[in-house]
Design an enzyme around this catalytic site. Structure first.
Site, PDB file in Angstrom:
ATOM      1  N   ALA A  51      58.090  78.597  55.364  1.00 24.91           N
ATOM      2  CA  ALA A  51      57.282  80.087  55.216  1.00 24.91           C
ATOM      3  C   ALA A  51      56.537  79.407  57.341  1.00 24.91           C
ATOM      4  O   ALA A  51      56.215  80.718  57.907  1.00 24.91           O
ATOM      5  CB  ALA A  51      56.369  80.889  55.080  1.00 24.91           C
ATOM      6  N   ARG A  63      44.607  97.020  35.525  1.00 23.43           N
ATOM      7  CA  ARG A  63      43.388  97.887  35.136  1.00 23.43           C
ATOM      8  C   ARG A  63      42.699  96.181  33.804  1.00 23.43           C
ATOM      9  O   ARG A  63      41.647  97.076  33.414  1.00 23.43           O
ATOM     10  CB  ARG A  63      44.261  98.878  34.069  1.00 23.43           C
ATOM     11  N   GLU A 147      62.681  94.030  49.415  1.00 31.21           N
ATOM     12  CA  GLU A 147      63.752  93.393  48.169  1.00 31.21           C
ATOM     13  C   GLU A 147      64.023  93.782  47.142  1.00 31.21           C
ATOM     14  O   GLU A 147      64.811  94.119  46.692  1.00 31.21           O
ATOM     15  CB  GLU A 147      64.222  92.044  48.615  1.00 31.21           C
ATOM     16  N   GLY A 205      61.205  94.007  28.544  1.00 30.99           N
ATOM     17  CA  GLY A 205      60.993  94.114  30.149  1.00 30.99           C
ATOM     18  C   GLY A 205      61.055  94.219  30.724  1.00 30.99           C
ATOM     19  O   GLY A 205      61.367  94.509  31.987  1.00 30.99           O
ATOM     20  N   LYS A 223      67.292 103.521  43.863  1.00 27.66           N
ATOM     21  CA  LYS A 223      67.875 102.827  44.169  1.00 27.66           C
ATOM     22  C   LYS A 223      69.159 103.016  45.580  1.00 27.66           C
ATOM     23  O   LYS A 223      69.136 102.483  46.210  1.00 27.66           O
ATOM     24  CB  LYS A 223      68.212 101.336  43.003  1.00 27.66           C
TER      25      LYS A 223
HETATM   26  N1  HSE Z   1      64.264  99.234  35.429  1.00 31.41           N
HETATM   27  C1  HSE Z   1      64.476  99.057  35.955  1.00 31.41           C
HETATM   28  C2  HSE Z   1      66.024  98.303  35.724  1.00 31.41           C
HETATM   29  C3  HSE Z   1      64.159  97.702  36.829  1.00 31.41           C
HETATM   30  O1  HSE Z   1      66.387  98.040  34.792  1.00 31.41           O
HETATM   31  O2  HSE Z   1      66.875  98.240  36.474  1.00 31.41           O
HETATM   32  C4  HSE Z   1      64.199  96.781  37.545  1.00 31.41           C
HETATM   33  O3  HSE Z   1      63.985  97.422  38.818  1.00 31.41           O
END
Ligand code: HSE
Length: 458
Positions: A51, A63, A147, A205, A223
């Site tokens: 950078a 939160r 990105e 996750g 997207k």
């Molecule tokens: N929930 C999204 C996916 C996370 O499964 O692609 C990444 O944008």
């Protein structure tokens, strides 16, 4: 109770350790926020070398401040009020990874108005409100970098806006939702139920806070809209983007598609036509031998067809903590090289937010899904209609549907269950719907049990 060695929450304080550094304020310390902290800490020296100056996390808001304290570690001011963060003069760039389009939008616009750059992973926010947010950023001479909003570990925004900047992009076809690809893979390869696969994706996750965004195709549509905007230099109204997810997909069709040499994937498709663009998301048959069919689990893959570069294929993790952080931190490095926020001269030299200068943005009409032409997959369950079993291809032909590839498939676990499947020649979706309705009306036979689009991607 919180350590605050680098930045005081009092507006005019500063710290020698931060001089020259890019000072980052983080909104959200969940999956992506925590990955960002880890990468910034682990690779601090390398990041500073790239950078040209250190990148320091100086303030965070979340939160649950107790949990956040574990995530950000010592030396980072923690505030419960995100408005304090976005207005704080000791912050150069706001990283927004809280998600949502309500408060997140207000905070991002305020950060911009305060002359701060923004780095965000928030695809919903930019797909739905990008025009307003990018205009505000341009007016204030700041960057909104995103990105991490698309196919996290694949630098596809950079590829479209910089690496492929010389090209006219003809089409872009991608698996851009890791969760639904993970679910489809688990259902097809391991026989998991839809519900069990969704649970697993959530535990790992990958899924959105509300997983219906993943399985209904909305996340992929967000997207795909952002990709289309960059591929075609266009303002893409999100309301016109067709989104169909995987909730209604029958695993039986995965078996039948395989018998025809295809795999079913949830694809985001952006295509430049003569006087319109296609921007659509739906379950689609792709040939088993195509790279997209090989994208498994939570991985993403994006196929881009460009006039000079030809076809390119981009592959990488589509969801996850450090995988998303990789994109967030790359954007921070770009921002660190941008110089001071509000520097209009430097701002003019930056890559525009949607690949072309704002005045050159096109407003292509987005083609309604029924007008889109493609091959289609059809499944009929004709047991009990012996006349139709023998005659279905000629009946379809008589109704204007040309079949190019047919098979009869027996269910692997229910031997009495048979499907008659076929692929049509290329035709408009509306025409096929009309033909199938009139076929069922005239023959008294069952309607097609499944209709899906096919992308051969030759
Ligand atoms: N929930 C999204 C996916 C996370 O499964 O692609 C990444 O944008």
């Amino acid at each position: 109770m919180f350590q605050n060695s680098c930045l005081s929450v009092s507006p005019d304080a500063s710290d020698a350790a931060c001089l020259g550094a890019l000072r980052v304020g983080l909104i959200g310390t969940g999956v992506v926020g925590s990955g960002t902290c880890q990468v910034l800490q682990r690779n601090a020296e390398l990041i500073a070398q790239r950078a040209g100056r250190p990148i320091r996390l100086v303030m965070a808001t979340a939160r649950n401040l107790h949990k956040a304290a574990q995530v950000v570690g010592p030396g980072v001011a923690l505030v419960s009020d995100p408005w304090v963060l976005v207005r704080h003069p000791g912050i150069d760039v706001v990283v927004e990874v809280m998600g949502g389009v309500g408060l997140a939008k207000d905070l991002v616009l305020e950060a911009i108005a305060q002359g701060k750059h923004v780095v965000t992973a928030n695809k919903a926010l930019l797909a739905e409100h990008g025009a307003e947010i990018f205009a505000a950023a341009d007016a204030c001479g700041v960057v909104v970098a995103y990105e991490a909003a698309v196919a996290v570990s694949i630098p596809i925004i950079k590829a479209l806006r910089e690496g492929l900047a010389a090209n006219r992009i003809h089409e872009l076809v991608g698996i851009v939702n890791g969760t639904s690809n993970f679910i489809l893979t688990k259902m097809q390869d391991e026989g998991l139920s839809f519900a069990a696969a969704v649970r697993l994706a959530t535990e790992l996750g990958y899924a959105e806070a509300d997983p219906s965004f993943d399985v209904e195709g909305i996340d992929a549509a967000h997207k795909t809209a952002l990709l289309a905007a960059n591929a075609f230099g266009a303002d893409v109204p999100f309301a016109r983007v067709h989104a169909q997810g995987i909730t209604a997909l029958d695993p039986w069709d995965m078996v039948c598609a395989e018998a025809l040499g295809y795999r079913i994937k949830l694809l985001g498709i952006a295509r430049q036509c003569a006087d319109a663009i296609e921007v659509r998301v739906h379950p689609t048959l792709v040939p088993q031998a195509h790279w997209l069919a090989q994208v498994q689990g939570s991985m993403n893959g994006i196929w881009v067809s460009a006039d000079a570069a030809g076809p390119t294929f981009h592959y990488g993790a589509g969801a996850g903590s450090q995988t998303t952080a990789s994109a967030v931190v790359a954007d921070l490095i770009d921002v660190a090289r941008c110089g001071a926020a509000g520097d209009a001269g430097r701002a003019a030299l930056r890559v525009p937010h949607r690949s072309v200068q704002p005045a050159a943005l096109r407003r292509w009409p987005v083609m309604p899904i029924g007008q889109v032409t493609s091959r289609h997959y059809l499944r009929f369950e004709l047991g009990g209609h012996p006349a139709l079993e023998a005659e279905w291809p000629s009946w379809l032909q008589a109704h204007g549907v040309e079949l190019q590839h047919m098979a009869q498939v027996t269910h692997p676990e229910q031997a009495h269950r048979k499907a008659w499947v076929g692929l049509t020649a290329s035709m408009r979706g509306d025409d096929l719907t009309r033909a199938l309705a009139s076929l069922s009306e005239q023959t008294g036979g069952p309607a097609a049990a499944a209709v899906l689009r096919v992308e051969d991607l030759a």
